[in-house]
Design a protein around this motif. Structure first.
Motif, PDB file in Angstrom:
ATOM      1  N   LEU A   1      -1.205  -1.045  10.718  1.00  0.00           N
ATOM      2  CA  LEU A   1      -0.141  -0.039  10.712  1.00  0.00           C
ATOM      3  C   LEU A   1       1.190  -0.597  10.227  1.00  0.00           C
ATOM      4  O   LEU A   1       2.068   0.162   9.777  1.00  0.00           O
ATOM      5  CB  LEU A   1       0.024   0.566  12.113  1.00  0.00           C
ATOM      6  CG  LEU A   1      -1.110   1.475  12.594  1.00  0.00           C
ATOM      7  CD1 LEU A   1      -0.898   1.865  14.053  1.00  0.00           C
ATOM      8  CD2 LEU A   1      -1.212   2.724  11.722  1.00  0.00           C
TER       9      LEU A   1
ATOM     10  N   VAL B   1      -5.220  -3.197  14.763  1.00  0.00           N
ATOM     11  CA  VAL B   1      -4.663  -1.912  14.338  1.00  0.00           C
ATOM     12  C   VAL B   1      -3.155  -2.048  14.112  1.00  0.00           C
ATOM     13  O   VAL B   1      -2.608  -1.483  13.156  1.00  0.00           O
ATOM     14  CB  VAL B   1      -4.979  -0.819  15.368  1.00  0.00           C
ATOM     15  CG1 VAL B   1      -4.248   0.481  15.030  1.00  0.00           C
ATOM     16  CG2 VAL B   1      -6.478  -0.573  15.442  1.00  0.00           C
TER      17      VAL B   1
ATOM     18  N   ALA C   1      -6.504   3.277  12.633  1.00  0.00           N
ATOM     19  CA  ALA C   1      -5.239   3.218  11.885  1.00  0.00           C
ATOM     20  C   ALA C   1      -5.009   4.491  11.080  1.00  0.00           C
ATOM     21  O   ALA C   1      -3.868   4.791  10.705  1.00  0.00           O
ATOM     22  CB  ALA C   1      -5.239   2.002  10.950  1.00  0.00           C
TER      23      ALA C   1
ATOM     24  N   GLU D   1     -11.320  -0.378  13.524  1.00  0.00           N
ATOM     25  CA  GLU D   1      -9.854  -0.437  13.508  1.00  0.00           C
ATOM     26  C   GLU D   1      -9.233   0.324  12.348  1.00  0.00           C
ATOM     27  O   GLU D   1      -8.150   0.907  12.484  1.00  0.00           O
ATOM     28  CB  GLU D   1      -9.374  -1.895  13.511  1.00  0.00           C
ATOM     29  CG  GLU D   1      -9.961  -2.765  12.430  1.00  0.00           C
ATOM     30  CD  GLU D   1     -11.098  -3.605  12.980  1.00  0.00           C
ATOM     31  OE1 GLU D   1     -11.330  -4.692  12.423  1.00  0.00           O
ATOM     32  OE2 GLU D   1     -11.756  -3.189  13.959  1.00  0.00           O
ATOM     33  N   ASP D   2      -9.914   0.360  11.178  1.00  0.00           N
ATOM     34  CA  ASP D   2      -9.324   1.082  10.053  1.00  0.00           C
ATOM     35  C   ASP D   2      -9.335   2.588  10.284  1.00  0.00           C
ATOM     36  O   ASP D   2      -8.446   3.303   9.827  1.00  0.00           O
ATOM     37  CB  ASP D   2     -10.011   0.717   8.735  1.00  0.00           C
ATOM     38  CG  ASP D   2     -11.518   0.903   8.776  1.00  0.00           C
ATOM     39  OD1 ASP D   2     -12.071   1.106   9.870  1.00  0.00           O
ATOM     40  OD2 ASP D   2     -12.143   0.836   7.699  1.00  0.00           O
TER      41      ASP D   2
END
Length: 935
Positions: free
Chosen positions: A670, A666, A698, A694-695
């Motif tokens: 970011l 992440v 984010a 994770e997306d």
């Protein structure tokens, strides 16, 4: 050509009596004044004739030919009466000139004498030369009578010269005239038209006609879905339907001037057995079409879901163990469609060879070139053939051998040899099935490296597949009456084997990267192909097909030559072929217990790899649009979690490593805002980091931080989430009871369906809820106006500006195919699937706002929903909820479960007829296996 004799003709229509009644009406008031009375007489005759034929169909529901000919006879008699009345009473001429003559020719399907109750009527009015005014008046008067009867008439008026000229120019007209039948009027004019057609139009155009009909057939198949196994087939124009049989007849008649299909035997185009198959399939399809027209009260050729039940009932199909009447009816339908496919394939391939024009030079080179042979089989033009007519009779194992060679060498099997194989398939007996060489040859086809799907389909069409593997023969053409499964069981299985082969060859890397990578590293390749073959082998036997199929595998695998380890592996794969999809789509993959239970059943990496590939091809082979990126991600996530658990052992080590790795990922996503990960470290626990990709995190963190900095009590974010083909809706708000069901209702009011929901409450009491949303067609919301509508609906709902219950009640329910199905509600409570939560699984008919009603019922029962997992299998919705009571405890009391179940059943039944329910208590994974339709 004339119609077959119709039994008890006068009960259908008594022409003399009708003509006499019309004559009386004319005598009483005159032809013009009596017109309305004559129309009434004709209309009554038509109605009573149809009623008589409908009653005959009811008594003999399979009498397709008799009913089709009966309706053609009924129309014949009406037209003859109308013609005579118009010529004698309306426009009488004492001494007609040579030009004042008309021949009535029935053309197209009407000319063939095959009519359903509401078929169009195609008539050609033929005159010797340019129509005289008398001819035009007669034709017009007749048409007006037919139109007044509500009949749909396709008509043409042409001279003899025009008939010949236009037939030469237009294949459609030529085809219609090909089936021309003298109906009434001037016989000499008809005879002249027929003679000119056969002497002036047909000669020299045979190859052109065949090529045009083949191209027309291919285009029609493509337009209709190019499969015989669509769930709502068109019995006339669909693949394997009546039009395919018509094509055979058209071509046979055009080339050989046969008067009926039986004469195709004399021309060597059909064997006696194939002709009987032709007639049986044609009769069945004509009967089904007659029932469709009768039920609909109009022309209807689609066997839609609602029609399938009614036709099955009218044709007296009864329930059998494991099969409903409609499933038995549709299995017989698909068997007939399969027979039609075999007949058209052999027939047309034979004719293509007959009509292919070969140059003198090509003939010379062909004669000089020695014939290629492979293991005694001649090969010419890429087609392998049996060298002698009794080749298979001398050694029935050759029925397997020729297909094995074809797959290995990449050859087609000659159509004539397919015909021989179909004829001799009955030679495959117990001795052949036990023959080691035969079983080895079968495995060579099944696990072939080139194209096992196509060759297995040839084997199935020839009847060799089902004879060699009788268990497969039992699922031949078997359908499941639902909206999820697009194909019959045999077709689904063959497609799955084909997908496995394509994945192994690397052809589907983009769609299936996980399976493609795994296929390179599996040890038990043959066992996997056999497992795909057997995974649905026991469907329709009246029990759990996974359990029954595992038993079949233990019996069949040793016969095929698999050793003990391979046999046990195949049996396990068949027994648990639904385990991975059920876990991925119906369980919370962030819950350690979910992974632990799954790994506890799988137990090893090789079985995990094989099960993953089997699961993927099973789902993908269900039908178009069933596989999607959301399912791909869930399966990949489950696979990764299981691999980690298998390799690392104790969950704690893996859990810490996963959270740390995801935080690093992440931070990378970011970029310059990576500090947000550490800034919010005290706001989200490990469960959030494990549950969300994770997306998505984010996307959540900047949204969360912005809302925090602004002091917003409510913040809603919507965006098109391309990776999963859905719309991501994130709601950040102070957590309070009922938040979930209000959001769910708002999304439904905005026209969205929730396909997944993850609900998180941070350590500071703030809820971060992520929803994946699609429209009713399974497409994402992506236009700004759509995203704004979603956001506004949620804002208004949570602000109390929408009275949710009446708003949802006023929203009209869309009419969908799902309304033709009824899924008995099933509520399952599972306290073993999670250490922290009670898992409630709800099976019900999929309907708009179902999720809102279910979550509202849980709210009213004082339950807290931690996560929800929503899955649709056609008309069936399977919604899974991880819940606790208000104190954070599981629902262990049976009395409490009973109250929750009653509330959920009431929510499901809201607005629908009450349905029976079944209940599972403290169920483990797989107790509701029969409610699971995946694959």
């Amino acid at each position: 050509m004339s119609l077959p004799v119709i039994p008890r003709q006068r009960a259908v229509l008594d022409r003399r009596r009708l003509a006499g009644a019309i004559a009386d009406a004319v005598e009483e008031t005159g032809a013009q004044a009596a017109r309305m009375a004559i129309v009434a007489l004709l209309r009554d005759a038509l109605a009573s004739g149809r009623a008589e034929l409908a009653s005959r169909l009811e008594v003999k529901p399979n009498a397709g030919h008799a009913i089709a000919h009966g309706h053609a006879f009924l129309v014949d008699q009406l037209i003859r009466v109308i013609h005579d009345h118009v010529v004698e009473d309306v426009y009488p001429v004492a001494n007609r000139s040579t030009g004042e003559r008309i021949a009535l020719m029935a053309v197209g399907g009407y000319g063939r004498g095959e009519m359903a109750p509401h078929s169009d009527i195609d008539i050609a009015f033929i005159t010797p030369g340019k129509p005289t005014s008398w001819c035009e008046q007669v034709i017009e008067a007749m048409l007006y009578y037919l139109w007044d009867l509500g009949l749909t008439v396709g008509h043409s008026s042409r001279s003899l010269d025009e008939v010949s000229r236009m037939a030469r120019e237009d294949i459609t007209i030529r085809t219609a005239l090909l089936e021309g039948r003298f109906l009434w009027g001037d016989q000499d004019v008809y005879d002249a038209a027929a003679a000119r057609f056969w002497n002036e139009v047909v000669p020299g155009t045979e190859s052109e006609f065949v090529a045009a009909k083949l191209a027309e057939r291919d285009a029609r198949h493509k337009r209709m879905g190019d499969s015989r196994y669509v769930v709502e087939p068109n019995i006339k124009d669909g693949k394997g339907g009546l039009r395919d049989l018509h094509t055979l007849y058209w071509i046979g008649k055009y080339l050989h001037r046969v008067r009926n299909a039986r004469e195709l035997i004399e021309k060597g185009l059909f064997t006696e057995k194939e002709y009987r198959t032709f007639r049986r399939a044609e009769g069945f399809l004509l009967a089904v079409r007659a029932h469709l027209h009768t039920i609909a009260g109009r022309a209807e050729d689609r066997l839609t879901f609602d029609m399938q039940r009614e036709v099955a009932d009218r044709m007296n199909y009864a329930e059998r163990p494991g099969k409903s009447p409609v499933e038995r009816f549709m299995q017989f339908y698909f068997l007939q469609a399969k027979h039609v496919g075999h007949l058209t394939g052999v027939f047309l391939a034979h004719l293509e060879e007959e009509t292919t024009e070969r140059s003198v030079i090509a003939e010379l080179f062909s004669s000089l070139k020695p014939a290629r042979r492979i293991e005694g089989y001649p090969v010419e033009g890429g087609k392998i053939a049996a060298p002698e007519d009794d080749w298979f009779r001398h050694d029935p194992v050759r029925l397997l051998e020729i297909f094995a060679i074809a797959e290995r060498e990449g050859l087609e099997v000659h159509p004539g040899t397919i015909r021989m194989a179909r004829r001799d398939a009955a030679l495959i007996d117990g001795a052949v099935r036990r023959d080691e060489r035969a079983n080895a040859l079968f495995l060579q086809v099944l696990a072939g490296r080139r194209d096992p799907e196509t060759v297995l389909r040839w084997m199935n069409e020839a009847g060799v597949f089902g004879r060699f593997l009788p268990d497969f023969g039992k699922v031949n053409a078997q359908m499941q009456f639902d909206m999820y499964h697009h194909y019959t069981v045999d077709e689904h299985t063959i497609r799955a084997i084909g997908l496995l082969g394509r994945i192994e060859r690397g052809e589907l890397q983009e769609d299936h990267p996980l399976a493609t990578g795994l296929a390179r590293n599996i040890k038990y390749r043959t066992a996997l192909f056999v497992a795909v073959l057997l995974h649905d082998i026991a469907k329709g036997r009246g029990g759990d097909h996974s359990i029954l199929g595992a038993e079949v595998a233990l019996r069949v695998c040793p016969r095929l030559g698999l050793d003990r380890n391979e046999t046990e592996l195949v049996s396990w794969l068949v027994r648990y072929h639904l385990l991975m999809s059920a876990t991925a789509f119906k369980r919370d993959l962030s819950d350690p217990k979910t992974i632990a239970d799954f790994v506890g059943e799988v137990q090893g990496l090789e079985r995990l790899r094989l099960l993953t590939i089997l699961t993927i091809v099973d789902i993908r082979a269900v039908g178009p649009g069933v596989w999607n990126s959301w399912k791909r991600q869930l399966l990949a996530e489950l696979y990764d979690n299981a691999v980690e658990r298998l390799r690392l052992g104790h969950k704690a080590r893996g859990r810490e490593a996963r959270v740390a790795a995801k935080k690093d990922a992440v931070r990378t996503l970011l970029g310059g805002r990576a500090a947000m990960v550490d800034e919010t470290a005290d706001r989200f626990d490990d469960a959030y980091w494990i549950a969300e990709p994770e997306d998505v995190i984010a996307i959540n963190l900047p949204h969360y931080c912005a809302a925090r900095d602004r002091g917003d009590k409510l913040s809603i974010h919507t965006e098109y989430y391309q990776a999963l083909g859905a719309t991501l809706v994130t709601v950040i708000a102070d957590d309070h009871p009922g938040l979930f069901f209000r959001i769910a209702g708002a999304i439904n009011l905005a026209g969205g369906n929730i396909i997944d929901a993850r609900i998180h409450t941070g350590r500071m009491g703030t809820a971060v809820d992520n929803f994946l949303v699609q429209d009713p067609l399974g497409k994402p919301f992506r236009e700004p106006a759509q995203l704004d509508r979603l956001q506004k609906s949620i804002e208004d709902s949570l602000a109390g500006r929408i009275d949710m219950v009446p708003s949802l009640a006023r929203r009209p329910l869309p009419r969908t195919r799902a309304e033709h199905f009824s899924v008995s509600p099933l509520i399952v409570f599972d306290n073993a699937a999670s250490n922290r939560f009670t898992v409630i699984e709800v099976n019900a008919t999929d309907r708009p706002a179902l999720l809102n009603r279910l979550t509202r019922a849980m709210f009213e029962q004082s339950l807290i929903v931690n996560s929800a997992h929503i899955t649709q299998y056609g008309e069936r919705a399977v919604d899974t909820f991880y819940v606790t009571d208000l104190l954070g405890d599981k629902l262990l009391s049976e009395a409490r479960q009973d109250r929750v179940e009653a509330a959920l059943l009431e929510a499901i039944a809201a607005g629908t007829p009450a349905q029976a329910s079944r209940k599972g208590k403290d169920a483990g994974m797989g107790t509701d296996r029969q409610a699971e339709p995946a694959g």
